[in-house]
Design an enzyme around this catalytic site. Structure first.
Site, short mmCIF file in Angstrom:
data_model
loop_
_atom_site.label_atom_id
_atom_site.label_comp_id
_atom_site.label_asym_id
_atom_site.label_seq_id
_atom_site.Cartn_x
_atom_site.Cartn_y
_atom_site.Cartn_z
N GLY A 185 0.79 -1.32 0.03
CA GLY A 185 0.02 -0.02 0.10
C GLY A 185 0.90 1.43 0.12
N SER A 186 0.63 2.23 -0.95
CA SER A 186 1.34 3.35 -1.01
C SER A 186 0.63 4.33 -1.94
CB SER A 186 2.68 3.14 -1.34
OG SER A 186 2.70 1.99 -2.43
#
Length: 219
Positions: A185-186
């Protein structure tokens, strides 16, 4: 097909899941609890496998276009002052990746890598306004003879604890080729010329190496 960055984690996960199955089968006598544990282990394995999947993408090479560097959702389209490299106003387009997205980062344009730098930092949630300046991140600038200079920045999120950047100074890179990987996630920011024709809208879902983010202004 799974990404090389996930091979070690996938092997470890398989070992944990198999060991969990064996222990549950031999030491738990309550049938419903045994089934529940096995289902949970199976779901955990599937989540790890889907996170590190690396589907083949056929990019339509076009030096007048900028492709999305990652899979995800467009969360920012705005004019900003880019402080690190350009030190002038640019059009920022940001794509947020959830843990279920493919996390391979791809070159939005082809050309020569003229800047590549890693910054250690915090792990604020990826959509935080200060994430692009305070989180762990890497900045890469590719110069394309037709389009010009395009900056893409990998930004770690609250869950992403490792950014992998393959871009090295003076590399000749191909549009849609692998630029790196971000685990769990990013987001990725693009910084483009102000007169760029934007081809996406806020909250639009995009596909890395396939979706057209922007195009050169014909004028």
């Amino acid at each position: 097909m799974f990404h090389k960055e996930g091979h070690k984690i996938i092997i470890i996960t398989f070992i944990i899941v198999i060991a969990g199955f064996i222990l549950a089968d031999n030491f738990i006598n309550i049938s419903w609890l045994k089934i529940l544990i096995m289902i949970a282990l199976g779901v955990f394995l599937l989540l790890i496998l889907q996170f590190f999947r690396n589907p083949k993408r056929l990019s339509s090479l076009n030096d007048r276009q900028v492709l999305s560097p990652v899979d995800g959702k467009v969360v920012v389209i705005e004019e900003v002052y880019e402080k690190e490299y350009f030190k002038e106003k640019r059009l920022q387009i940001s794509v947020f990746m959830s843990p279920i997205n493919v996390h391979v980062t791809r070159y939005p344009v082809g050309g020569n890598v003229i800047f590549s730098k890693y910054h250690p930092g915090k792990y604020l949630v990826a959509w935080h306004p200060k994430a692009s300046e305070e989180n762990e991140r890497t900045t890469v600038v590719v110069e394309n003879e037709i389009y010009g200079k395009v900056l893409h920045r990998q930004i770690a999120g609250a869950l992403a604890k490792r950014i992998v950047n393959y871009a090295k100074l003076n590399d000749k890179v191909v549009q849609g080729g692998e630029s790196g990987f971000i685990k769990f996630g990013s987001r990725v920011d693009l910084f483009l010329p102000l007169d760029t024709q934007v081809k996406v809208k806020l909250n639009q879902k995009v596909i890395g190496g396939v979706s057209i983010i922007a195009e050169m202004n014909e004028g």
